[in-house]
Each structure stands twice: as structure tokens, then as C-alpha cells.
Design a protein around this motif. Structure first.
Motif, PDB file in Angstrom:
ATOM      1  N   TYR A   1      -5.287   3.568   6.142  1.00 36.76           N
ATOM      2  CA  TYR A   1      -5.103   3.715   5.376  1.00 36.76           C
ATOM      3  C   TYR A   1      -3.536   4.563   4.396  1.00 36.76           C
ATOM      4  O   TYR A   1      -3.188   6.013   5.433  1.00 36.76           O
ATOM      5  CB  TYR A   1      -6.059   4.645   4.359  1.00 36.76           C
TER       6      TYR A   1
ATOM      7  N   GLN B   1      -6.515   2.115  -3.980  1.00 38.61           N
ATOM      8  CA  GLN B   1      -5.557   2.502  -4.100  1.00 38.61           C
ATOM      9  C   GLN B   1      -5.144   1.538  -5.235  1.00 38.61           C
ATOM     10  O   GLN B   1      -4.817   0.308  -5.352  1.00 38.61           O
ATOM     11  CB  GLN B   1      -4.875   2.409  -3.283  1.00 38.61           C
TER      12      GLN B   1
ATOM     13  N   HIS C   1      -9.587   1.957   6.034  1.00 37.91           N
ATOM     14  CA  HIS C   1      -8.923   1.287   4.967  1.00 37.91           C
ATOM     15  C   HIS C   1     -10.428   0.390   4.097  1.00 37.91           C
ATOM     16  O   HIS C   1     -10.106   0.077   2.788  1.00 37.91           O
ATOM     17  CB  HIS C   1      -7.896   0.551   5.677  1.00 37.91           C
TER      18      HIS C   1
ATOM     19  N   GLU D   1       0.636  -1.460   0.261  1.00 38.63           N
ATOM     20  CA  GLU D   1       0.526  -0.353  -0.280  1.00 38.63           C
ATOM     21  C   GLU D   1       0.841   1.054  -0.128  1.00 38.63           C
ATOM     22  O   GLU D   1       0.836   2.246  -0.405  1.00 38.63           O
ATOM     23  CB  GLU D   1      -1.163   0.018   1.199  1.00 38.63           C
TER      24      GLU D   1
ATOM     25  N   HIS E   1       0.962   5.545  -5.501  1.00 39.74           N
ATOM     26  CA  HIS E   1      -0.348   5.296  -5.926  1.00 39.74           C
ATOM     27  C   HIS E   1      -0.838   6.396  -7.439  1.00 39.74           C
ATOM     28  O   HIS E   1      -0.124   7.872  -7.439  1.00 39.74           O
ATOM     29  CB  HIS E   1      -1.541   5.513  -5.423  1.00 39.74           C
TER      30      HIS E   1
END
Length: 357
Positions: free
Chosen positions: A294, A347, A342, A21, A25
């Protein structure tokens, strides 16, 4: 747009894997809250908290926001204000939806070493048929069509919140979730290990037993235990020994301390307190947790509950994300629906969209 089936070359065959993660992104995908019944009358408050989440993410990266109907689109535009005023674009997409939990019903993106991006479309059945799911199950196909992405369609049920990856071939999940008979009856731990290796690049799959009390996901890993880098795991602990969560979290902690990466090296395990105050909702105990944060481009957004442990949770998390702004936002109304930040985000990795060639 090509659909790859299980009989075609797998993502692993073509060099694709799920990035962590914290990798860069291209955007965050989200779905606007819409059904007041699912929020037990708290929809207005949920939308206020959700709008603040969207505004925060749009300070750092583009947001692709799904809205299910005219009312949802109008409400989103009203609460968010001038979309052109954000640092990064917020783009609205009119798509039929059942609920807001795009982490679980959305696609799981994969990327290869050359930076090409594709996705895997797993089946979604609302955590074993607990709620309506038919519209949400089609979201990955919408995303693939919008991005014109060749992708893989899988017959298995898998929710994004049920799997953590460290970007170095290790995955982490829970038996209480993946081994339920209402998801993929008959699949064993070895079966999952094989499928996740071929589809998402998980070369070593680690298992914890269970998650939080009264979690309707049956104990998603993203509500209790998260990777913050390749070698660091942050895991929830309950301070009150009388709490039903205490023995489960203590067992998870002990097991994590004995786990190793693909090279036999132990992980650094960091304890993250659960909220101190027990919260009750319309269907019993709620599962508030700070682990449902997140990670985005230059930021981490952490759910807060007006709890005595809010500040402590931020103190624990900030040193784990050097170079990122760790931001606490209220999730007190959102948690009435059983999840948090989250669960509400998915993403899309930075990279070149794959053409299938």
C-alpha cells in the motif's frame, strides 16, 4: 446529497478521474477485523498484525477506521492504545460490516483537475457470492454520507483490487476476474473499457490473463502486478518452474513487456519474486504476495511472511519509491484470510470535497 445515475453526466463528462495511489492522500479508510470464522480461528493474531498496520499508516496520514459493533470498537481501542498519541488522527466509525476488505467493497474516489474530490459507488457481491456481502455493499454510501459527497452510483460489480491505474490514463486488470459470469454476466472487454473510461478516466485498458493459484478474488491485479509510477510496472514472478503460479506469472511478464502506454511508449517492467515457501491454510494453498503493498503519504507498507524472499522483495521495491519509506510488516496471520495490506486499505485523495456544483 445528490446521487448521479448512469443516465446523468458521467465523471469523465465533469472532468473527474481516478488518481494514482501515490498521489497525495487526505486519509486512508480501513475496516477492523471482526469475524473469527472468516479467519479460521486466527482472529487474535490477525488483529495484532492489523493494529500494527493502522499504527504505521497513522504515522503518515489520518486513518478513518470502520468498526462493526461494540466488541470491535473496544478491541480496536485496546490494541491501538491512546488514539490521541498518533501523529495523525485515527477516527472510529460504527458501521455494520461483513468483512475487512475495504479495497473491494469501499468507494473508489475520483478527483478533477481543480482538486475537487468525489467517489463512485460500485456494487459489491463478495467476489461472485463467495461470502456474505450485504453490509459491506453499503459502505460507499456511508462514506459518501459522512463526507456529504454527491457521487455516482453504478449498477456494475467492481472491486478496487481488480484495477490498477497509472494516473496517465492507463488501467490494468485481469480477465480471470472481470470476465467471470458471477460479476457482470455478458460484459465484454470492450464494455469494461467503455465503462471505466467514463467513470474512472481509464483511456486505455490493458488485460492480463490471470492471477495466483487459489485466490478467492479470481485473480485480482493488486496481488500480482502494480504500477509504481506512470511508466513503471512491478510484476510477480515464481522462481520454481514446478509451481502452478510459474507459467501464469511468466505469461504475464511476457505480455507486460509488449504493452505500451497511451503514447505507444513501453513500460519499464520490474520483476518481483513471490514468496519462496508454499503456505497452506484451512482451504488449501494461500496466495501470499509482496505485490499487495500500500502506497501512502511518504511511505509504502509491504506484507512480509517470514519467508526467505522477504528481504529480496524489499530490495526490489525500495528503489522504485524514492522519497518514501518502504516498511515491511508481518502479514503471516492476515494472509490466512486470502489477502493483505492493499486489500485492507482504500485511499481518499487530497483535495476539496465536491459539493456537486
Amino acid at each position: 446529497m445528490r446521487h448521479f445515475s448512469p443516465s446523468d453526466p458521467t465523471p469523465r463528462d465533469l472532468g473527474f478521474a481516478m488518481p494514482p495511489e501515490w498521489a497525495a492522500h487526505a486519509a486512508t479508510w480501513m475496516s477492523w477485523p471482526a469475524n473469527d470464522d472468516l479467519w479460521f480461528g486466527h482472529l487474535a493474531g490477525v488483529r495484532e498484525e492489523y493494529a500494527e498496520l493502522v499504527r504505521t499508516i497513522a504515522r503518515f496520514e489520518p486513518v478513518e477506521l470502520l468498526v462493526r459493533d461494540e466488541e470491535s470498537e473496544a478491541d480496536a481501542r485496546k490494541r491501538l492504545g491512546d488514539l490521541a498519541a498518533f501523529a495523525f488522527p485515527v477516527t472510529l466509525h460504527r458501521v455494520p460490516l461483513d468483512d475487512v476488505w475495504v479495497r473491494d467493497n469501499g468507494p473508489i474516489f475520483v478527483r478533477d483537475a481543480g482538486g475537487r474530490v468525489s467517489l463512485v459507488n460500485w456494487r459489491f457481491n463478495a467476489w461472485g457470492g463467495k461470502f456474505e456481502w450485504q453490509h459491506d455493499d453499503r459502505v460507499p454510501e456511508y462514506v459518501a454520507a459522512h463526507l456529504r459527497l454527491p457521487h455516482w452510483d453504478r449498477p456494475e460489480v467492481l472491486e478496487g483490487g481488480g484495477l490498477e491505474v497509472n494516473g496517465a490514463g492507463v488501467g490494468l486488470t485481469t480477465r480471470s476476474c472481470l470476465l467471470t459470469p458471477t460479476r457482470n454476466p455478458g460484459l465484454t472487454e470492450l464494455d469494461y473499457a467503455g465503462r471505466l473510461r467514463e467513470t474512472l478516466g481509464v483511456e486505455k485498458l490493458l488485460w492480463l490473463d490471470g492471477g495466483l493459484e487459489n485466490d478467492h478474488t479470481d485473480g485480482h491485479i493488486d496481488t500480482i502486478t502494480r504500477f509504481t509510477d506512470e511508466q513503471t510496472v512491478v510484476t510477480s514472478v515464481a522462481g520454481d518452474e514446478a509451481d502452478a503460479n510459474h507459467p501464469v506469472m511468466a505469461k504475464n511478464l511476457a505480455e507486460l513487456r509488449g504493452m505500451t502506454d497511451r503514447h505507444g511508449q513501453p513500460f519499464r517492467v520490474v520483476e518481483l519474486p513471490l514468496p519462496a515457501t508454499r503456505l497452506e491454510g484451512a482451504e488449501g494453498r494461500l496466495p501470499p504476495t509482496y505485490a499487495n503493498f500500500y502506497i501512502g503519504n511518504g511511505f509504502v507498507v509491504v506484507p512480509l511472511y517470514g519467508d526467505p524472499n522477504d528481504a529480496r522483495a524489499l530490495e526490489v521495491l525500495r528503489p522504485l519509491f524514492p522519497g518514501r519509506e518502504v516498511i515491511g510488516l508481518s502479514s503471516r496471520k492476515i494472509i490466512e484470510g486470502g489477502g493483505s495490506f492493499h486489500c485492507m486499505t482504500q485511499q481518499q485523495p487530497a483535495g476539496t470535497l465536491w459539493t456537486g456544483e
